[in-house]
Design an enzyme around this catalytic site. Sequence first.
Site, PDB file in Angstrom:
ATOM      1  N   GLU A  21      37.750  44.970  41.303  1.00  0.00           N
ATOM      2  CA  GLU A  21      37.176  46.277  40.987  1.00  0.00           C
ATOM      3  C   GLU A  21      38.255  47.323  41.237  1.00  0.00           C
ATOM      4  O   GLU A  21      39.043  47.213  42.171  1.00  0.00           O
ATOM      5  CB  GLU A  21      35.987  46.566  41.905  1.00  0.00           C
ATOM      6  CG  GLU A  21      34.730  45.882  41.468  1.00  0.00           C
ATOM      7  CD  GLU A  21      33.518  46.351  42.257  1.00  0.00           C
ATOM      8  OE1 GLU A  21      32.846  45.482  42.815  1.00  0.00           O
ATOM      9  OE2 GLU A  21      33.278  47.563  42.318  1.00  0.00           O
ATOM     10  N   CYS A  57      31.806  40.949  45.998  1.00  0.00           N
ATOM     11  CA  CYS A  57      32.280  39.588  45.708  1.00  0.00           C
ATOM     12  C   CYS A  57      32.513  38.744  46.948  1.00  0.00           C
ATOM     13  O   CYS A  57      31.837  37.738  47.138  1.00  0.00           O
ATOM     14  CB  CYS A  57      33.555  39.681  44.878  1.00  0.00           C
ATOM     15  SG  CYS A  57      33.342  40.685  43.418  1.00  0.00           S
ATOM     16  N   GLY A 115      42.443  45.288  58.978  1.00  0.00           N
ATOM     17  CA  GLY A 115      41.657  46.518  58.879  1.00  0.00           C
ATOM     18  C   GLY A 115      40.222  46.295  59.275  1.00  0.00           C
ATOM     19  O   GLY A 115      39.932  45.580  60.239  1.00  0.00           O
ATOM     20  N   LYS A 157      36.554  49.964  48.916  1.00  0.00           N
ATOM     21  CA  LYS A 157      38.010  50.054  48.784  1.00  0.00           C
ATOM     22  C   LYS A 157      38.295  51.191  47.806  1.00  0.00           C
ATOM     23  O   LYS A 157      37.379  51.640  47.090  1.00  0.00           O
ATOM     24  CB  LYS A 157      38.603  48.740  48.292  1.00  0.00           C
ATOM     25  CG  LYS A 157      38.176  48.369  46.885  1.00  0.00           C
ATOM     26  CD  LYS A 157      38.947  47.178  46.392  1.00  0.00           C
ATOM     27  CE  LYS A 157      38.687  46.966  44.918  1.00  0.00           C
ATOM     28  NZ  LYS A 157      39.438  45.882  44.355  1.00  0.00           N
ATOM     29  N   GLY A 167      34.796  43.904  52.096  1.00  0.00           N
ATOM     30  CA  GLY A 167      33.447  44.298  51.664  1.00  0.00           C
ATOM     31  C   GLY A 167      33.357  44.064  50.170  1.00  0.00           C
ATOM     32  O   GLY A 167      34.099  43.258  49.612  1.00  0.00           O
ATOM     33  N   ASN A 202      38.226  32.989  46.033  1.00  0.00           N
ATOM     34  CA  ASN A 202      37.679  34.093  46.833  1.00  0.00           C
ATOM     35  C   ASN A 202      37.568  33.710  48.307  1.00  0.00           C
ATOM     36  O   ASN A 202      37.847  34.530  49.194  1.00  0.00           O
ATOM     37  CB  ASN A 202      36.317  34.534  46.280  1.00  0.00           C
ATOM     38  CG  ASN A 202      36.470  35.570  45.175  1.00  0.00           C
ATOM     39  OD1 ASN A 202      37.596  35.917  44.803  1.00  0.00           O
ATOM     40  ND2 ASN A 202      35.372  36.073  44.651  1.00  0.00           N
ATOM     41  N   GLU A 231      35.983  34.938  36.250  1.00  0.00           N
ATOM     42  CA  GLU A 231      36.850  36.135  36.196  1.00  0.00           C
ATOM     43  C   GLU A 231      37.471  36.371  37.562  1.00  0.00           C
ATOM     44  O   GLU A 231      36.870  36.064  38.584  1.00  0.00           O
ATOM     45  CB  GLU A 231      36.054  37.341  35.698  1.00  0.00           C
ATOM     46  CG  GLU A 231      34.824  37.721  36.500  1.00  0.00           C
ATOM     47  CD  GLU A 231      35.127  38.566  37.715  1.00  0.00           C
ATOM     48  OE1 GLU A 231      36.267  39.038  37.810  1.00  0.00           O
ATOM     49  OE2 GLU A 231      34.237  38.708  38.564  1.00  0.00           O
ATOM     50  N   PHE A 232      38.687  36.892  37.531  1.00  0.00           N
ATOM     51  CA  PHE A 232      39.394  37.176  38.776  1.00  0.00           C
ATOM     52  C   PHE A 232      39.742  38.659  38.856  1.00  0.00           C
ATOM     53  O   PHE A 232      40.723  39.056  39.482  1.00  0.00           O
ATOM     54  CB  PHE A 232      40.650  36.298  38.880  1.00  0.00           C
ATOM     55  CG  PHE A 232      40.338  34.822  38.790  1.00  0.00           C
ATOM     56  CD1 PHE A 232      39.800  34.152  39.884  1.00  0.00           C
ATOM     57  CD2 PHE A 232      40.528  34.118  37.608  1.00  0.00           C
ATOM     58  CE1 PHE A 232      39.475  32.804  39.806  1.00  0.00           C
ATOM     59  CE2 PHE A 232      40.212  32.768  37.518  1.00  0.00           C
ATOM     60  CZ  PHE A 232      39.684  32.102  38.618  1.00  0.00           C
ATOM     61  N   LYS A 285      29.432  38.008  49.224  1.00  0.00           N
ATOM     62  CA  LYS A 285      28.446  37.196  48.490  1.00  0.00           C
ATOM     63  C   LYS A 285      28.973  35.782  48.251  1.00  0.00           C
ATOM     64  O   LYS A 285      28.262  34.797  48.484  1.00  0.00           O
ATOM     65  CB  LYS A 285      28.161  37.906  47.160  1.00  0.00           C
ATOM     66  CG  LYS A 285      27.432  37.114  46.120  1.00  0.00           C
ATOM     67  CD  LYS A 285      27.064  37.997  44.939  1.00  0.00           C
ATOM     68  CE  LYS A 285      28.179  38.151  43.934  1.00  0.00           C
ATOM     69  NZ  LYS A 285      28.301  37.062  42.965  1.00  0.00           N
TER      70      LYS A 285
HETATM   71  C1  UGA Z   1      37.828  40.220  44.582  1.00  0.00           C
HETATM   72  C2  UGA Z   1      39.008  39.347  44.112  1.00  0.00           C
HETATM   73  O1  UGA Z   1      40.233  39.912  44.558  1.00  0.00           O
HETATM   74  C3  UGA Z   1      39.016  39.233  42.596  1.00  0.00           C
HETATM   75  O2  UGA Z   1      40.044  38.334  42.196  1.00  0.00           O
HETATM   76  C4  UGA Z   1      37.657  38.679  42.132  1.00  0.00           C
HETATM   77  O3  UGA Z   1      37.587  38.619  40.721  1.00  0.00           O
HETATM   78  C5  UGA Z   1      36.547  39.586  42.619  1.00  0.00           C
HETATM   79  O4  UGA Z   1      36.614  39.667  44.067  1.00  0.00           O
HETATM   80  C6  UGA Z   1      35.243  38.990  42.174  1.00  0.00           C
HETATM   81  O5  UGA Z   1      34.919  37.895  42.653  1.00  0.00           O
HETATM   82  O6  UGA Z   1      34.604  39.530  41.273  1.00  0.00           O
HETATM   83  P1  UGA Z   1      37.356  42.829  44.745  1.00  0.00           P
HETATM   84  O7  UGA Z   1      36.146  42.464  45.526  1.00  0.00           O
HETATM   85  O8  UGA Z   1      37.220  43.803  43.636  1.00  0.00           O
HETATM   86  O9  UGA Z   1      38.031  41.524  44.091  1.00  0.00           O
HETATM   87  O10 UGA Z   1      38.380  43.451  45.757  1.00  0.00           O
HETATM   88  P2  UGA Z   1      39.730  43.069  46.507  1.00  0.00           P
HETATM   89  O11 UGA Z   1      40.782  44.006  46.076  1.00  0.00           O
HETATM   90  O12 UGA Z   1      40.030  41.642  46.421  1.00  0.00           O
HETATM   91  O13 UGA Z   1      39.322  43.453  48.002  1.00  0.00           O
HETATM   92  C7  UGA Z   1      38.189  42.881  48.642  1.00  0.00           C
HETATM   93  C8  UGA Z   1      38.050  43.421  50.026  1.00  0.00           C
HETATM   94  O14 UGA Z   1      39.070  42.917  50.875  1.00  0.00           O
HETATM   95  C9  UGA Z   1      38.142  44.940  50.137  1.00  0.00           C
HETATM   96  O15 UGA Z   1      37.140  45.384  51.035  1.00  0.00           O
HETATM   97  C10 UGA Z   1      39.529  45.185  50.715  1.00  0.00           C
HETATM   98  O16 UGA Z   1      39.599  46.375  51.452  1.00  0.00           O
HETATM   99  C11 UGA Z   1      39.675  43.974  51.609  1.00  0.00           C
HETATM  100  N1  UGA Z   1      41.086  43.589  51.875  1.00  0.00           N
HETATM  101  C12 UGA Z   1      41.883  43.180  50.871  1.00  0.00           C
HETATM  102  C13 UGA Z   1      41.554  43.640  53.182  1.00  0.00           C
HETATM  103  O17 UGA Z   1      40.838  44.015  54.128  1.00  0.00           O
HETATM  104  N2  UGA Z   1      42.852  43.267  53.426  1.00  0.00           N
HETATM  105  C14 UGA Z   1      43.672  42.852  52.444  1.00  0.00           C
HETATM  106  O18 UGA Z   1      44.835  42.517  52.750  1.00  0.00           O
HETATM  107  C15 UGA Z   1      43.190  42.808  51.135  1.00  0.00           C
END
Ligand code: UGA
Length: 427
Positions: free
Chosen positions: A153, A258, A251, A318, A255, A206, A149-150, A261
């Site tokens: 959250e 996903c 930033g 986030k 965190g 990821n 899955e992609f 880990k």
């Molecule tokens: C991430 C992936 O984006 C999903 O595709 C994947 O399915 C999921 O992990 C998973 O493996 O289950 P998620 O952890 O929900 O999703 O969150 P993201 O929106 O990807 O953000 C992850 C972290 O990166 C957050 O802490 C966010 O603040 C940070 N982030 C994101 C940044 O610091 N800068 C960015 O430009 C983008």
Amino acid sequence: MRICVVGCGYVGLVVACSLSICGHSVCAVERDQKKLSLLRQNKMPFYEKGLQAMLLEARKKNALTFTDDLRTALENSDLVFVTVGTPSLADGRVDLGQVRSVAEGIAELATKPVTVVMKSTVPPGTGRALCEAIFSKASVPIKYVSNPEFLREGEAVFDWLHPDRIVIGVNNPSDAEGLLKVYQHIEAPKLVMDVTSAEMVKYAANAFLATKISFINEIANLCELVGADILQVSKGVGLDKRIGPSFLRAGLGYGGSCFPKDTKALDYVSSFNGHSFNLLKAVIQVNAEQRIRVVRKLEHALTGLTGRRIGILGLAFKPGTDDTREAPAIDIATQLLSQGAIVHACDPVVELGPSHHLSNLTYKDPYEAVKGCQAVLLATEWDMFLRLDWSRVKELMEPPYVVLDGRNVLDKDELTKKGFMYLGIGR
Ligand code: UGA
């Protein structure tokens, strides 16, 4: 189709609700009695944007039931989605305990041929091992499909309906047929490949996204030294179509449940296979250091941390979620406390349990949280923090009125004009 979904986390519930809404009959299995009882009352056990409404719709259609009994759920199911947790062990390895126990349960209890669809994130090679050790020994034929899955959250419902691609890993091409039928209404490239490659796609995706984040954070750190502005730099870099604009927001680092880990797990898998994935090791290290840099910045701006009062806006990793796993805010607050600072925190949805070391320091009202603070750290870019009345915040704070914008989302000029000492990341 009759579908069973094992595990009612944010992935499992999105799968269960969406499939029942689009005409399938779904039985979702959850062993946590508290969660199960909430779900049976149509209440969400956690916050995920848009999911409560989907749960109500699915239940109204009588298309979704909840149970803790895998045997009952399996009875009439053609497809079994596995969406249980795969947490990290201390050494970075993935704890496959829940996955294995569900696999053993399915192999033992299935009374007719069934297809197992693995959506839990499992390291490359896991599917092969499960088939050899467990599914091939069942008394009925069990097909195995890896379907990573992609979903993000907080955006999981949207991502489910609008995926960039659907990856299906199979041992035989015909094993994909049932799942392709389930996804027929979703418009996206559907890639059918072998099981181990499908597992690898998930980790590689990821790891690459995490790499983009650590890369842009390093560029931001360098911007501070040479006097460049990371917002302009990210824009200029991201407009190159070969690079793309997403995941270039500097930033506090990544965190959540996903990226931290999965990057550690991939590093472990690499080492285990005799390969030192140096790039990934650096990504992980840069991410850890990004949090420490923020603590140092606050220490510098406040000329020490002991007795300083610091407000933290946002605890979730986030916006759009109440998940605080590996959240930068929690780590930073813990470090500030250990160095003698007084910390107040505010998050619109996070509820820390009474045993959490920050629970007594948490407020729902941001203006309460910033009262008497010499510095404020914006850690999660929730809408409510973007719309704060900063004149009121200033009246409530004390000199030197530091605002550390950990997500580079506030108006630097406006805050500086109001008399704040504005600090961003790479600006
Ligand atoms: C991430 C992936 O984006 C999903 O595709 C994947 O399915 C999921 O992990 C998973 O493996 O289950 P998620 O952890 O929900 O999703 O969150 P993201 O929106 O990807 O953000 C992850 C972290 O990166 C957050 O802490 C966010 O603040 C940070 N982030 C994101 C940044 O610091 N800068 C960015 O430009 C983008």
